[in-house]
Design a protein around this motif. Structure first.
Motif, PDB file in Angstrom:
ATOM      1  N   ILE A 170       0.839  -1.191   0.000  1.00  0.00           N
ATOM      2  CA  ILE A 170       0.000   0.000   0.000  1.00  0.00           C
ATOM      3  C   ILE A 170       0.880   1.250   0.000  1.00  0.00           C
ATOM      4  O   ILE A 170       1.787   1.379   0.828  1.00  0.00           O
ATOM      5  N   HIS A 182      -0.829  -0.983  11.912  1.00  0.00           N
ATOM      6  CA  HIS A 182       0.111  -1.936  11.329  1.00  0.00           C
ATOM      7  C   HIS A 182       1.561  -1.641  11.733  1.00  0.00           C
ATOM      8  O   HIS A 182       2.472  -2.366  11.332  1.00  0.00           O
ATOM      9  N   ASP A 230      -3.594  -6.899   4.243  1.00  0.00           N
ATOM     10  CA  ASP A 230      -3.679  -6.428   5.627  1.00  0.00           C
ATOM     11  C   ASP A 230      -4.837  -5.477   5.858  1.00  0.00           C
ATOM     12  O   ASP A 230      -5.149  -5.140   7.005  1.00  0.00           O
ATOM     13  N   ILE A 231      -5.460  -4.995   4.792  1.00  0.00           N
ATOM     14  CA  ILE A 231      -6.581  -4.055   4.953  1.00  0.00           C
ATOM     15  C   ILE A 231      -7.881  -4.665   4.422  1.00  0.00           C
ATOM     16  O   ILE A 231      -8.777  -3.963   3.964  1.00  0.00           O
ATOM     17  N   GLY A 232      -7.965  -5.980   4.468  1.00  0.00           N
ATOM     18  CA  GLY A 232      -9.193  -6.660   4.067  1.00  0.00           C
ATOM     19  C   GLY A 232      -9.202  -7.164   2.643  1.00  0.00           C
ATOM     20  O   GLY A 232     -10.257  -7.563   2.135  1.00  0.00           O
ATOM     21  N   LYS A 263     -15.436  -8.563  -0.024  1.00  0.00           N
ATOM     22  CA  LYS A 263     -14.876  -7.430  -0.751  1.00  0.00           C
ATOM     23  C   LYS A 263     -15.142  -7.538  -2.255  1.00  0.00           C
ATOM     24  O   LYS A 263     -15.332  -6.534  -2.937  1.00  0.00           O
ATOM     25  N   TYR A 299      -6.616   8.559   4.218  1.00  0.00           N
ATOM     26  CA  TYR A 299      -7.481   7.388   4.363  1.00  0.00           C
ATOM     27  C   TYR A 299      -6.757   6.255   5.063  1.00  0.00           C
ATOM     28  O   TYR A 299      -7.372   5.472   5.814  1.00  0.00           O
ATOM     29  N   TYR A 300      -5.437   6.162   4.835  1.00  0.00           N
ATOM     30  CA  TYR A 300      -4.676   5.039   5.367  1.00  0.00           C
ATOM     31  C   TYR A 300      -3.997   5.335   6.706  1.00  0.00           C
ATOM     32  O   TYR A 300      -3.348   4.449   7.270  1.00  0.00           O
ATOM     33  N   LEU A 319       2.929  -2.726   4.776  1.00  0.00           N
ATOM     34  CA  LEU A 319       1.472  -2.796   4.720  1.00  0.00           C
ATOM     35  C   LEU A 319       1.046  -3.203   3.309  1.00  0.00           C
ATOM     36  O   LEU A 319       1.377  -2.542   2.327  1.00  0.00           O
ATOM     37  N   ALA A 373       0.768   4.550   1.145  1.00  0.00           N
ATOM     38  CA  ALA A 373      -0.053   5.335   2.062  1.00  0.00           C
ATOM     39  C   ALA A 373       0.407   6.780   2.208  1.00  0.00           C
ATOM     40  O   ALA A 373      -0.239   7.565   2.905  1.00  0.00           O
ATOM     41  N   LEU A 416      -4.884   2.947   9.497  1.00  0.00           N
ATOM     42  CA  LEU A 416      -4.451   1.589   9.167  1.00  0.00           C
ATOM     43  C   LEU A 416      -2.938   1.445   9.301  1.00  0.00           C
ATOM     44  O   LEU A 416      -2.441   0.430   9.784  1.00  0.00           O
TER      45      LEU A 416
END
Length: 419
Positions: free
Chosen positions: A382, A397, A408-410, A416, A389-390, A404, A384, A393
């Protein structure tokens, strides 16, 4: 004392030799060319190149969209392998027999050119192909088999070959044990006073190939192997249903992405306007094409109106939509949002669609299977930075040593994609 005739009555040396030749007749062993370096630095550099350019279509030890790669410098020369990686189409068009045979074997799927790779990059890539990925392959085989069994209730077809290999090894071990038992029993019976001369003659008789080939045990083994191969082939076919990798239908207008996105560097978002704001990327309407072709009537400054552009004018003048044939199509049960990936995730179009700027005729580059998507979610980090937004998260983490990633974020949650 009487002894029954059986497969074990044949001298085990001949039986073992014939069975081993049969079992291993289809197995290949490869040795890397000595000029391919096996240093850790070269293998690591080659792994990065492989993951960025080759992983979508190739596996090292298994046939995938393309052939298994390990051992390529044993089967081919290093120069041939490098030339094929750089520009396979050029090698095919030159009439190279090996390249043409591969192209036909894999259903005329066009492999993108990699002429941006240096000779050192190609050498590192061959190092990884020949020496890398062995531990990861073993771990992935176990993890993938468990995951697929839980998700689909079965064993993925690519692991059936591994299972079949293990069974063959077990059978050979049993054969070795039987050989030892027969050898010990033969020596014992030959030295025993209780065994008649006729029985000793039978014990020491010479075996024949005919007896081996007609023995019940060999028939059972051959039948089992043939049935296993038939089942594996059937399962491979079932797993391939709905996969359209390499699909390249003829379009109503011969639109060239190589010309527009490659030579003229028109951004994908100019035509596919919905890619950053919605679920779909949008197929451009005729009026978007006319923004340019109101003034451009032919290719390369040629006189008159190009026949393909004339089709565009006809559609525009008669207010008729151009009936483009859809190439990339996910099943209705799967949800995919372009804006989430392109705008939020910063994913390049080429990640999924391949080198679109090099395609004269667009084809489906990636498999677009559930496993392909999950692998991407497992491996993609990710970005970020600068995205609030992150923030939360990233904070949650922070205790992990690993970067990340989407998982790790679904990114591996069923809901999803399947809603």
């Amino acid at each position: 004392m009487s002894i029954k005739r059986s497969f074990l009555g044949v001298p085990i040396h001949l039986g073992a030799l014939l069975l081993a030749l049969f079992l291993f007749s289809g197995m290949e062993s490869h040795a890397a060319h000595p000029d391919v370096p096996d240093s850790e630095d070269a293998i690591k550099a080659g792994e990065a190149i492989f993951n960025a350019n080759c992983k979508t279509c190739h596996k090292l030890d298994q046939r995938y969209t393309g052939p298994a790669l390990r051992g390529v410098t044993d089967r081919r020369t290093i120069d041939w392998a490098k030339n094929f990686i750089l520009n396979s189409q050029a090698l095919i068009q030159s009439g190279d027999a090996q390249a043409v045979a591969l192209f036909k074997e894999y259903n005329n799927i066009v492999m993108p050119a990699h002429d941006f790779l240096s000779d050192g990059d190609l050498t590192n890539l061959l190092s990884y192909i020949e020496y890398g990925g062995k531990e990861e392959a073993a771990v992935d085989a176990v993890a993938g088999a468990e995951g697929a069994a839980g998700a689909a209730g079965g064993i993925p077809s690519e692991y059936l070959g591994i299972i079949l290999g293990v069974l063959i090894v077990v059978l050979l071990l049993i054969l070795v044990v039987l050989a030892l038992i027969v050898s010990v029993l033969t020596k014992y019976l030959n030295t025993s006073d209780k065994v008649s001369v006729e029985d000793k003659e039978f014990i020491n008789q010479k075996g024949s190939i005919k007896k081996v080939l007609t023995s019940d045990m060999l028939i059972v083994i051959v039948t089992t192997i043939v049935m296993a191969l038939v089942v594996k082939t059937a399962i491979d076919g079932l797993y391939g249903i709905g996969i359209q990798q390499g699909y390249a239908p003829a379009q109503p207008i011969a639109y060239s992405h190589e010309l527009h996105a490659g030579q003229y560097e028109i951004p994908c978002q100019y035509c596919h306007t919905g890619v950053e704001i919605g679920k779909s990327a949008n197929i451009p309407s005729a009026n978007i094409c006319m923004n340019c072709h109101m003034h451009i009537q032919n290719v390369g400054g040629k006189e008159g109106v190009s026949p393909e552009i004339a089709k565009l004018y006809d559609a525009y003048d008669n207010n008729k939509p151009i009936e483009w044939v859809r190439i990339h199509n996910l099943p209705d049960l799967a949800y995919f949002n372009h804006s989430q990936h392109v705008k939020v995730g910063g994913i390049e179009c080429q990640t999924c669609h391949g080198p679109i700027e090099e395609m004269e005729v667009v084809y489906q580059h990636s498999a677009l299977t559930m496993g392909w998507c999950i692998d991407c979610h497992r491996n993609t980090e990710i970005n970020a930075q600068g995205n609030e937004y992150y923030d939360k998260l990233v904070q949650l983490h922070s205790e992990s040593k690993d970067a990340l990633k989407v998982k790790d974020i679904g990114g591996l949650e069923c809901a999803k994609c399947h809603y």
